[in-house]
Design a protein around this motif. Sequence first.
Motif, PDB file in Angstrom:
ATOM      1  N   TYR A  92      26.071  32.126 -20.778  1.00  8.18           N
ATOM      2  CA  TYR A  92      25.332  33.357 -20.963  1.00  8.18           C
ATOM      3  C   TYR A  92      25.830  34.015 -22.252  1.00  8.18           C
ATOM      4  CZ  TYR A  92      23.239  33.390 -16.302  1.00  8.18           C
ATOM      5  OH  TYR A  92      22.482  33.096 -15.188  1.00  8.18           O
ATOM      6  N   PHE A 114      32.418  33.728 -13.400  1.00  8.89           N
ATOM      7  CA  PHE A 114      32.434  33.843 -14.845  1.00  8.89           C
ATOM      8  C   PHE A 114      33.818  33.628 -15.427  1.00  8.89           C
ATOM      9  CE2 PHE A 114      28.308  35.422 -16.264  1.00  8.89           C
ATOM     10  CZ  PHE A 114      27.714  35.827 -15.083  1.00  8.89           C
ATOM     11  N   GLY A 115      33.838  33.117 -16.654  1.00 12.42           N
ATOM     12  CA  GLY A 115      35.042  33.147 -17.465  1.00 12.42           C
ATOM     13  C   GLY A 115      35.153  34.503 -18.140  1.00 12.42           C
ATOM     14  N   GLY A 116      36.229  34.692 -18.873  1.00  7.69           N
ATOM     15  CA  GLY A 116      36.492  35.991 -19.474  1.00  7.69           C
ATOM     16  C   GLY A 116      35.682  36.301 -20.727  1.00  7.69           C
ATOM     17  N   LEU A 163      27.722  33.408  -9.123  1.00  6.92           N
ATOM     18  CA  LEU A 163      28.228  32.850 -10.376  1.00  6.92           C
ATOM     19  C   LEU A 163      29.676  33.284 -10.523  1.00  6.92           C
ATOM     20  CD1 LEU A 163      25.253  33.744 -12.745  1.00  6.92           C
ATOM     21  CD2 LEU A 163      25.996  31.430 -12.184  1.00  6.92           C
ATOM     22  N   GLN A 211      37.631  43.226 -18.931  1.00  7.30           N
ATOM     23  CA  GLN A 211      37.858  42.169 -17.950  1.00  7.30           C
ATOM     24  C   GLN A 211      36.600  41.313 -17.792  1.00  7.30           C
ATOM     25  OE1 GLN A 211      39.729  43.497 -14.327  1.00  7.30           O
ATOM     26  NE2 GLN A 211      40.908  45.076 -15.378  1.00  7.30           N
ATOM     27  N   LYS A 212      36.684  40.322 -16.927  1.00  4.17           N
ATOM     28  CA  LYS A 212      35.553  39.409 -16.769  1.00  4.17           C
ATOM     29  C   LYS A 212      34.506  40.007 -15.839  1.00  4.17           C
ATOM     30  CE  LYS A 212      37.872  35.844 -15.388  1.00  4.17           C
ATOM     31  NZ  LYS A 212      38.145  34.479 -14.892  1.00  4.17           N
ATOM     32  N   VAL A 213      33.326  39.446 -15.902  1.00  2.00           N
ATOM     33  CA  VAL A 213      32.245  39.822 -14.992  1.00  2.00           C
ATOM     34  C   VAL A 213      32.594  39.269 -13.604  1.00  2.00           C
ATOM     35  CG1 VAL A 213      29.789  39.590 -14.493  1.00  2.00           C
ATOM     36  CG2 VAL A 213      30.561  39.791 -16.862  1.00  2.00           C
ATOM     37  N   GLU A 214      32.563  40.161 -12.607  1.00  2.00           N
ATOM     38  CA  GLU A 214      32.967  39.761 -11.261  1.00  2.00           C
ATOM     39  C   GLU A 214      31.799  39.912 -10.280  1.00  2.00           C
ATOM     40  OE1 GLU A 214      37.365  41.324 -10.547  1.00  2.00           O
ATOM     41  OE2 GLU A 214      36.033  42.928 -11.277  1.00  2.00           O
ATOM     42  N   PHE A 215      31.670  38.957  -9.417  1.00  2.00           N
ATOM     43  CA  PHE A 215      30.645  38.989  -8.383  1.00  2.00           C
ATOM     44  C   PHE A 215      31.011  40.023  -7.314  1.00  2.00           C
ATOM     45  CE2 PHE A 215      27.606  37.501  -5.354  1.00  2.00           C
ATOM     46  CZ  PHE A 215      28.258  37.418  -4.131  1.00  2.00           C
ATOM     47  N   TYR A 254      26.921  42.505  -9.795  1.00  2.00           N
ATOM     48  CA  TYR A 254      28.164  42.111 -10.440  1.00  2.00           C
ATOM     49  C   TYR A 254      28.729  43.355 -11.125  1.00  2.00           C
ATOM     50  CZ  TYR A 254      26.808  37.150 -10.064  1.00  2.00           C
ATOM     51  OH  TYR A 254      26.464  35.900  -9.603  1.00  2.00           O
ATOM     52  N   LEU A 294      26.882  27.173 -16.613  1.00  2.00           N
ATOM     53  CA  LEU A 294      25.896  27.917 -17.375  1.00  2.00           C
ATOM     54  C   LEU A 294      26.596  28.716 -18.468  1.00  2.00           C
ATOM     55  CD1 LEU A 294      25.294  28.211 -14.019  1.00  2.00           C
ATOM     56  CD2 LEU A 294      23.140  29.089 -14.937  1.00  2.00           C
ATOM     57  N   VAL A 333      37.478  29.868 -13.566  1.00  2.00           N
ATOM     58  CA  VAL A 333      36.798  29.565 -14.822  1.00  2.00           C
ATOM     59  C   VAL A 333      37.529  30.330 -15.912  1.00  2.00           C
ATOM     60  CG1 VAL A 333      34.633  29.680 -16.106  1.00  2.00           C
ATOM     61  CG2 VAL A 333      34.597  29.293 -13.634  1.00  2.00           C
ATOM     62  N   PHE A 386      29.700  33.950 -22.358  1.00  2.00           N
ATOM     63  CA  PHE A 386      30.370  33.738 -21.076  1.00  2.00           C
ATOM     64  C   PHE A 386      30.024  32.366 -20.538  1.00  2.00           C
ATOM     65  CE2 PHE A 386      32.165  37.827 -20.243  1.00  2.00           C
ATOM     66  CZ  PHE A 386      31.326  38.746 -20.844  1.00  2.00           C
ATOM     67  N   ASP A 416      42.771  34.986  -9.719  1.00  2.00           N
ATOM     68  CA  ASP A 416      41.743  33.961  -9.560  1.00  2.00           C
ATOM     69  C   ASP A 416      41.238  33.555 -10.935  1.00  2.00           C
ATOM     70  OD1 ASP A 416      39.087  33.403  -7.304  1.00  2.00           O
ATOM     71  OD2 ASP A 416      39.172  32.756  -9.368  1.00  2.00           O
ATOM     72  N   GLN A 417      41.531  32.342 -11.342  1.00  2.00           N
ATOM     73  CA  GLN A 417      41.149  31.878 -12.676  1.00  2.00           C
ATOM     74  C   GLN A 417      40.382  30.580 -12.548  1.00  2.00           C
ATOM     75  OE1 GLN A 417      41.796  33.169 -15.793  1.00  2.00           O
ATOM     76  NE2 GLN A 417      42.717  35.015 -14.973  1.00  2.00           N
ATOM     77  N   GLN A 469      31.708  44.656 -14.311  1.00  2.00           N
ATOM     78  CA  GLN A 469      32.647  44.291 -15.358  1.00  2.00           C
ATOM     79  C   GLN A 469      33.467  45.523 -15.711  1.00  2.00           C
ATOM     80  OE1 GLN A 469      31.045  43.124 -19.204  1.00  2.00           O
ATOM     81  NE2 GLN A 469      32.809  41.823 -19.614  1.00  2.00           N
ATOM     82  N   GLN A 508      21.933  30.862  -6.002  1.00  2.00           N
ATOM     83  CA  GLN A 508      22.914  30.244  -6.884  1.00  2.00           C
ATOM     84  C   GLN A 508      23.453  28.992  -6.194  1.00  2.00           C
ATOM     85  OE1 GLN A 508      23.427  32.763 -10.228  1.00  2.00           O
ATOM     86  NE2 GLN A 508      21.833  31.561  -9.336  1.00  2.00           N
TER      87      GLN A 508
END
Lengths: 113, 116
Positions: free
Chosen positions: A36, A103-105, A101, B41-45, B35, A34, A4, A89, A1-2, B37, B99
């Motif tokens: 961050y 997030f991107g990496g 939200l 890797q990225k922050v994930e919900f 969330y 947004l 963002v 981010f 899942d990309q 992380q 959100q």
Amino acid sequence: DQQVKQNSPSLSVQEGRISILNCDYTNSMFDYFLWYKKYPAEGPTFLISISSIKDKNEDGRFTVFLNKSAKHLSLHIVPSQPGDSAVYFCAAEGFNAGNMLTFGGGTRLMVKP
Amino acid sequence: EPEVTQTPSHQVTQMGQEVILRCVPISNHLYFYWYRQILGQKVEFLVSFYNNEISEKSEIFDDQFSVERPDGSNFTLKIRSTKLEDSAMYFCASSVTGQGTGTEAFFGQGTRLTVV
């Protein structure tokens, strides 16, 4: 899942110069974007946001530009300061994109004195 | 300035054990989130919570996870039987509105969970 994506994992800039951080997205349902900022051992802190109906939002040294047709946004920091060194981010949200939200990496910005 | 606080800052647990991560959201906020992380890797919900019920959850938030607001101030994340891959930084967040409205979410400093 990309949904963002931040393609640059790191960026190094000289103090006083402009920092440009980029972000791309794929989901047309996003209504807000947004940025961050995150320091080590801290949680993300909100920096600036932009609505999908605008193309620019400015707050002091920080400006976010949105190109909706290209599904691209960028954060400009000018002038850059050593205290801006952090991970940035990009995040997106939308009323019809879930109560969350996405997030991107992240991009690690290093501002050299 | 009001802030989201999380405890503990670091938790080490044995695989298969239950852990509870605790958060105190900002007092006038109505929406609460977890969330995570994983390192690098990225922050994930994981989950959002409003009006004493889950409003949204991700695929990560399976039956091993649960959230609770046991009183008027705390918001907890429980992992029933931890796995090695649950090792991550877990962030609690809260916001005034949900959100999808451009509202800023305020994040805590995180709990680093290490499963051994």
